[in-house]
Write a protein that holds these residues in place. Structure first.
Motif, PDB file in Angstrom:
ATOM      1  N   THR A  54       0.801  -1.176  -0.081  1.00  0.00           N
ATOM      2  CA  THR A  54      -0.051   0.187  -0.005  1.00  0.00           C
ATOM      3  C   THR A  54       0.761   1.142  -0.140  1.00  0.00           C
ATOM      4  O   THR A  54       0.584   2.040  -0.895  1.00  0.00           O
ATOM      5  CB  THR A  54      -0.897   0.135   1.138  1.00  0.00           C
ATOM      6  N   THR A  55       1.817   1.329   0.914  1.00  0.00           N
ATOM      7  CA  THR A  55       2.451   2.293   0.971  1.00  0.00           C
ATOM      8  C   THR A  55       3.487   2.906  -0.147  1.00  0.00           C
ATOM      9  O   THR A  55       3.755   4.139  -0.309  1.00  0.00           O
ATOM     10  CB  THR A  55       3.333   2.663   2.227  1.00  0.00           C
ATOM     11  N   TYR A  56       3.568   2.200  -1.022  1.00  0.00           N
ATOM     12  CA  TYR A  56       4.660   2.392  -2.119  1.00  0.00           C
ATOM     13  C   TYR A  56       3.621   2.741  -3.421  1.00  0.00           C
ATOM     14  O   TYR A  56       4.354   3.264  -4.758  1.00  0.00           O
ATOM     15  CB  TYR A  56       5.303   0.947  -2.599  1.00  0.00           C
ATOM     16  N   PHE A  57       2.459   2.810  -3.317  1.00  0.00           N
ATOM     17  CA  PHE A  57       1.662   3.178  -4.735  1.00  0.00           C
ATOM     18  C   PHE A  57       0.662   4.196  -4.021  1.00  0.00           C
ATOM     19  O   PHE A  57      -0.639   3.920  -4.218  1.00  0.00           O
ATOM     20  CB  PHE A  57       1.226   1.816  -5.127  1.00  0.00           C
ATOM     21  N   PRO A  58       1.076   5.451  -3.434  1.00  0.00           N
ATOM     22  CA  PRO A  58       0.083   6.331  -3.230  1.00  0.00           C
ATOM     23  C   PRO A  58      -0.737   6.907  -4.574  1.00  0.00           C
ATOM     24  O   PRO A  58      -2.064   7.419  -4.277  1.00  0.00           O
ATOM     25  CB  PRO A  58       0.911   7.561  -2.651  1.00  0.00           C
ATOM     26  N   ASP A  59      -0.219   6.717  -5.860  1.00  0.00           N
ATOM     27  CA  ASP A  59      -0.973   7.150  -6.889  1.00  0.00           C
ATOM     28  C   ASP A  59      -1.936   6.252  -7.210  1.00  0.00           C
ATOM     29  O   ASP A  59      -3.236   6.547  -7.518  1.00  0.00           O
ATOM     30  CB  ASP A  59      -0.007   7.174  -7.851  1.00  0.00           C
ATOM     31  N   ILE A  60      -1.694   4.871  -6.934  1.00  0.00           N
ATOM     32  CA  ILE A  60      -2.833   3.848  -7.307  1.00  0.00           C
ATOM     33  C   ILE A  60      -3.902   3.846  -6.057  1.00  0.00           C
ATOM     34  O   ILE A  60      -5.178   3.957  -6.482  1.00  0.00           O
ATOM     35  CB  ILE A  60      -2.278   2.572  -7.379  1.00  0.00           C
ATOM     36  N   ILE A  94      10.205   0.193  -3.886  1.00  0.00           N
ATOM     37  CA  ILE A  94      10.305  -0.428  -2.627  1.00  0.00           C
ATOM     38  C   ILE A  94      11.440   0.345  -1.988  1.00  0.00           C
ATOM     39  O   ILE A  94      11.565   0.511  -0.719  1.00  0.00           O
ATOM     40  CB  ILE A  94      10.768  -2.065  -2.946  1.00  0.00           C
ATOM     41  N   THR A  95      12.473   0.641  -2.823  1.00  0.00           N
ATOM     42  CA  THR A  95      13.581   1.218  -2.245  1.00  0.00           C
ATOM     43  C   THR A  95      13.929   2.671  -2.244  1.00  0.00           C
ATOM     44  O   THR A  95      14.891   3.134  -1.918  1.00  0.00           O
ATOM     45  CB  THR A  95      14.956   0.581  -3.078  1.00  0.00           C
ATOM     46  N   ALA A  96      12.760   3.347  -2.662  1.00  0.00           N
ATOM     47  CA  ALA A  96      12.902   4.780  -3.035  1.00  0.00           C
ATOM     48  C   ALA A  96      13.103   5.595  -1.740  1.00  0.00           C
ATOM     49  O   ALA A  96      13.839   6.693  -1.695  1.00  0.00           O
ATOM     50  CB  ALA A  96      11.808   5.394  -3.706  1.00  0.00           C
ATOM     51  N   GLY A  97      12.573   4.964  -0.580  1.00  0.00           N
ATOM     52  CA  GLY A  97      12.671   6.077   0.703  1.00  0.00           C
ATOM     53  C   GLY A  97      11.896   7.300   0.478  1.00  0.00           C
ATOM     54  O   GLY A  97      10.862   7.474  -0.043  1.00  0.00           O
ATOM     55  N   ARG A  98      12.766   8.344   1.018  1.00  0.00           N
ATOM     56  CA  ARG A  98      12.430   9.576   0.780  1.00  0.00           C
ATOM     57  C   ARG A  98      12.010  10.235  -0.690  1.00  0.00           C
ATOM     58  O   ARG A  98      11.271  11.107  -0.650  1.00  0.00           O
ATOM     59  CB  ARG A  98      13.347  10.510   1.621  1.00  0.00           C
ATOM     60  N   GLY A  99      12.759   9.506  -1.574  1.00  0.00           N
ATOM     61  CA  GLY A  99      12.509   9.572  -2.785  1.00  0.00           C
ATOM     62  C   GLY A  99      11.238   9.251  -3.607  1.00  0.00           C
ATOM     63  O   GLY A  99      10.978   9.273  -4.733  1.00  0.00           O
ATOM     64  N   LEU A 100      10.318   8.662  -2.769  1.00  0.00           N
ATOM     65  CA  LEU A 100       9.112   7.909  -3.442  1.00  0.00           C
ATOM     66  C   LEU A 100       8.171   8.728  -4.046  1.00  0.00           C
ATOM     67  O   LEU A 100       7.738   8.520  -5.229  1.00  0.00           O
ATOM     68  CB  LEU A 100       8.358   7.079  -2.229  1.00  0.00           C
ATOM     69  N   LEU A 101       7.847   9.986  -3.394  1.00  0.00           N
ATOM     70  CA  LEU A 101       6.758  11.004  -4.016  1.00  0.00           C
ATOM     71  C   LEU A 101       7.520  11.654  -5.495  1.00  0.00           C
ATOM     72  O   LEU A 101       6.785  11.625  -6.286  1.00  0.00           O
ATOM     73  CB  LEU A 101       6.658  12.004  -3.158  1.00  0.00           C
ATOM     74  N   ARG A 102       8.849  11.736  -5.427  1.00  0.00           N
ATOM     75  CA  ARG A 102       9.250  12.258  -6.758  1.00  0.00           C
ATOM     76  C   ARG A 102       9.327  11.057  -7.536  1.00  0.00           C
ATOM     77  O   ARG A 102       8.908  11.182  -9.040  1.00  0.00           O
ATOM     78  CB  ARG A 102      10.666  12.830  -6.467  1.00  0.00           C
ATOM     79  N   LEU A 103       9.523   9.661  -7.442  1.00  0.00           N
ATOM     80  CA  LEU A 103       9.439   8.747  -8.315  1.00  0.00           C
ATOM     81  C   LEU A 103       7.920   8.537  -8.748  1.00  0.00           C
ATOM     82  O   LEU A 103       7.682   8.467 -10.020  1.00  0.00           O
ATOM     83  CB  LEU A 103       9.889   7.349  -7.544  1.00  0.00           C
ATOM     84  N   TYR A 111      -2.876   0.235 -12.874  1.00  0.00           N
ATOM     85  CA  TYR A 111      -3.254  -0.798 -12.321  1.00  0.00           C
ATOM     86  C   TYR A 111      -4.206  -1.677 -13.431  1.00  0.00           C
ATOM     87  O   TYR A 111      -5.302  -0.897 -13.773  1.00  0.00           O
ATOM     88  CB  TYR A 111      -3.896  -0.568 -11.049  1.00  0.00           C
ATOM     89  N   VAL A 112      -3.429  -2.658 -14.255  1.00  0.00           N
ATOM     90  CA  VAL A 112      -4.469  -3.098 -15.278  1.00  0.00           C
ATOM     91  C   VAL A 112      -5.158  -4.254 -14.530  1.00  0.00           C
ATOM     92  O   VAL A 112      -4.547  -5.239 -14.152  1.00  0.00           O
ATOM     93  CB  VAL A 112      -3.367  -3.766 -16.153  1.00  0.00           C
ATOM     94  N   LEU A 113      -6.441  -4.250 -14.680  1.00  0.00           N
ATOM     95  CA  LEU A 113      -7.310  -5.083 -13.807  1.00  0.00           C
ATOM     96  C   LEU A 113      -7.742  -6.077 -14.809  1.00  0.00           C
ATOM     97  O   LEU A 113      -8.199  -5.889 -16.156  1.00  0.00           O
ATOM     98  CB  LEU A 113      -8.543  -4.169 -13.385  1.00  0.00           C
ATOM     99  N   PHE A 114      -7.890  -7.366 -14.323  1.00  0.00           N
ATOM    100  CA  PHE A 114      -8.390  -8.530 -15.204  1.00  0.00           C
ATOM    101  C   PHE A 114      -9.506  -9.299 -14.283  1.00  0.00           C
ATOM    102  O   PHE A 114     -10.146 -10.269 -14.786  1.00  0.00           O
ATOM    103  CB  PHE A 114      -7.346  -9.348 -15.546  1.00  0.00           C
ATOM    104  N   ASP A 115      -9.879  -8.928 -12.911  1.00  0.00           N
ATOM    105  CA  ASP A 115     -11.065  -9.617 -12.372  1.00  0.00           C
ATOM    106  C   ASP A 115     -11.350  -8.907 -11.335  1.00  0.00           C
ATOM    107  O   ASP A 115     -10.804  -7.949 -10.638  1.00  0.00           O
ATOM    108  CB  ASP A 115     -10.449 -11.012 -11.747  1.00  0.00           C
ATOM    109  N   LEU A 116     -12.549  -9.141 -10.816  1.00  0.00           N
ATOM    110  CA  LEU A 116     -13.425  -8.642  -9.727  1.00  0.00           C
ATOM    111  C   LEU A 116     -13.866  -9.605  -8.910  1.00  0.00           C
ATOM    112  O   LEU A 116     -14.750 -10.484  -9.318  1.00  0.00           O
ATOM    113  CB  LEU A 116     -14.682  -7.681 -10.454  1.00  0.00           C
TER     114      LEU A 116
END
Length: 341
Positions: A54-60, A94-103, A111-116
Motif C-alpha cells: 500500500t505505502t509504495y503506490f499512493p498514486d494507485i 520499494i527502495t525509493a525511501g524519501r524519494g518515493l513521491l518524486r518517483l 493498475y491493469v485489472l482483469f478480475d473482480l
C-alpha cells in the motif's frame, strides 16, 4: 465479505496457447500481481505472496478511493516508460525511501485489472462466471481514473498471434494468459493457463556453479556498448549431456589474468543477491569464473531489467562456431531491441 489476505488464482505454464470455444485470452503483463481492497476507511494493496504494498503506490490507492467501498480487485501493477513496461522502475518503489513521491510524480504506476472478486457493497462474486465478473468490472470502471484500466482480451487467435509477435516488443508483455469464460475464481488454484513469449538467442559463458569439470548452472554475460562484459542471467540446471559437452570447452582464468580481471571479467565473486532481480533476494551466489570465450545458445523469455533476464533461461547448447563478438549487445542496448532505437 472477503477478508485479506486473499490467495489469488494462478495459471499453469504451457508451451502453446490453448484454443477452444469457451476460452478468452489476455496479455500477460510484466509487473506485480496485486489484490486491491477498497475498504470503508481506505485502500489496501496486497502482493501475490500476501505482502503489504500500500505505502509504495499512493498514486494507485488515490485512484482506487474513487471506487465504491467493499470492492476487491485483481490485476497487475505496471510502470510505463517510453510506451513500454519497465519492471526496474516498479522495483524502485520499494527502495525509493524519501524519494518515493518524486518517483511517483516522474514515473506513475498503472493498475491493469482483469478480475473482480467482490462488487460494490462487498458482494462476493467469485462463484459467478468470468464473463459476468468482467462485465461488472467494466461497468465499475466506466468513470474511474485513467490509472485503472481493464486489460484487453480476445477470442481471436489472430489477435493473440499479433500480441505475441508485436506487443512483446512494443508494450513489454510476457505472453498470454488463457481463461474459461464460464470459469469461477478459485483462490490458490491453477485454473488458468499462461504461455510466455520466448526468444532463441546467444550469450557468453562467464561462470558456472558447481565446478569447471561438472558445471551445474551457467552464468551468462554480454558486452555493453563500451566493451565491458556485463552479467545478464543464469540458466536452469544443465542435463548430464550438456554438462559433459560444456565442461570440455571451459577454461579457468589463468593466474596472470587475474590482475586484469576488472577489465576482462568484472563480475564480483560471490555474485550479489541483488543481481537476481527478485523482490525477495536470495543469498549471494558462489560460482567459478571462467574465461569468457564460449558462446551459449539459450532460450529466454522477454522479462528483463537492468540488462538482465529476470527469470532463469534454458541452456540449449554451446556454439563453438560463433565468436563472443558475434553475440548481441547487452539487453536493451542493441539496435532495435525491444523498441529501443
Amino acid at each position: 465479505m472477503l477478508r485479506r489476505p486473499v490467495t489469488p488464482m494462478l495459471a499453469t505454464p504451457v508451451d502453446a496457447v490453448p484454443e477452444g470455444p469457451d476460452l478468452v485470452h489476455q496479455p500477460k503483463w510484466d509487473g506485480w500481481r496485486c489484490i486491491a481492497f477498497r475498504e470503508a476507511d481506505g485502500v489496501y494493496l496486497q502482493s501475490r505472496a500476501g505482502r503489504n504494498l500500500t505505502t509504495y503506490f499512493p498514486d494507485i490507492t488515490r485512484a482506487i478511493r474513487t471506487l465504491p467501498a467493499g470492492v476487491v480487485l485483481d490485476g497487475e501493477l505496471i510502470v510505463w516508460q517510453r510506451g513500454r513496461t519497465n519492471f526496474a522502475l516498479l522495483q524502485r518503489r520499494i527502495t525509493a525511501g524519501r524519494g518515493l513521491l518524486r518517483l511517483v510524480h516522474d514515473c506513475p504506476a498503472h493498475y491493469v485489472l482483469f478480475d473482480l472478486l467482490t462488487d460494490a457493497g462487498g458482494e462476493v462474486i467469485v462463484d459467478r462466471p468470468l464473463s459476468e465478473r468482467q462485465a461488472r468490472l467494466e461497468q465499475l470502471l466506466v468513470d474511474a481514473p485513467p490509472q485503472l484500466t481493464v486489460t484487453p482480451e480476445t477470442t481471436d487467435m489472430r489477435q493473440v498471434a499479433d500480441w505475441l509477435l508485436n506487443w512483446t516488443v512494443a508494450a513489454g508483455i510476457e505472453g498470454v494468459v488463457t481463461k474459461r469464460l464460464s470459469g469461477r475464481y478459485e483462490m490458490g488454484k491453477r485454473g488458468w493457463w499462461k504461455s510466455r513469449t520466448r526468444l532463441v538467442t546467444e550469450a557468453i559463458v562467464g561462470g558456472v556453479t558447481g565446478s569447471i569439470h561438472n558445471p551445474v548452472t551457467v552464468l551468462l554475460g554480454r558486452f555493453d556498448r563500451r566493451g565491458r562484459l556485463r552479467y545478464t542471467g543464469r540458466t536452469h540446471p544443465l542435463t548430464s549431456a550438456q554438462r559433459e559437452q560444456l565442461a570440455g570447452m571451459l577454461s579457468l582464468l589463468h593466474p596472470q589474468q587475474h590482475r586484469l580481471a576488472a577489465a576482462v571479467h568484472p563480475w564480483p565473486e560471490p555474485l550479489p543477491a541483488s543481481w537476481s532481480g527478485q523482490l525477495e533476494g536470495p543469498e549471494p551466489l558462489r560460482y567459478v569464473q571462467v574465461e569468457p570465450t564460449v558462446v551459449a545458445e539459450i532460450d529466454a523469455d522477454v522479462a528483463f531489467e537492468h540488462g538482465r533476464w529476470r527469470h532463469r533461461v534454458r541452456y540449449a547448447r554451446a556454439r563453438p562456431d560463433m565468436s563472443v563478438y558475434d553475440v548481441p549487445l547487452l539487453l536493451g542496448e542493441e539496435e532495435g531491441y525491444f523498441g529501443v532505437p
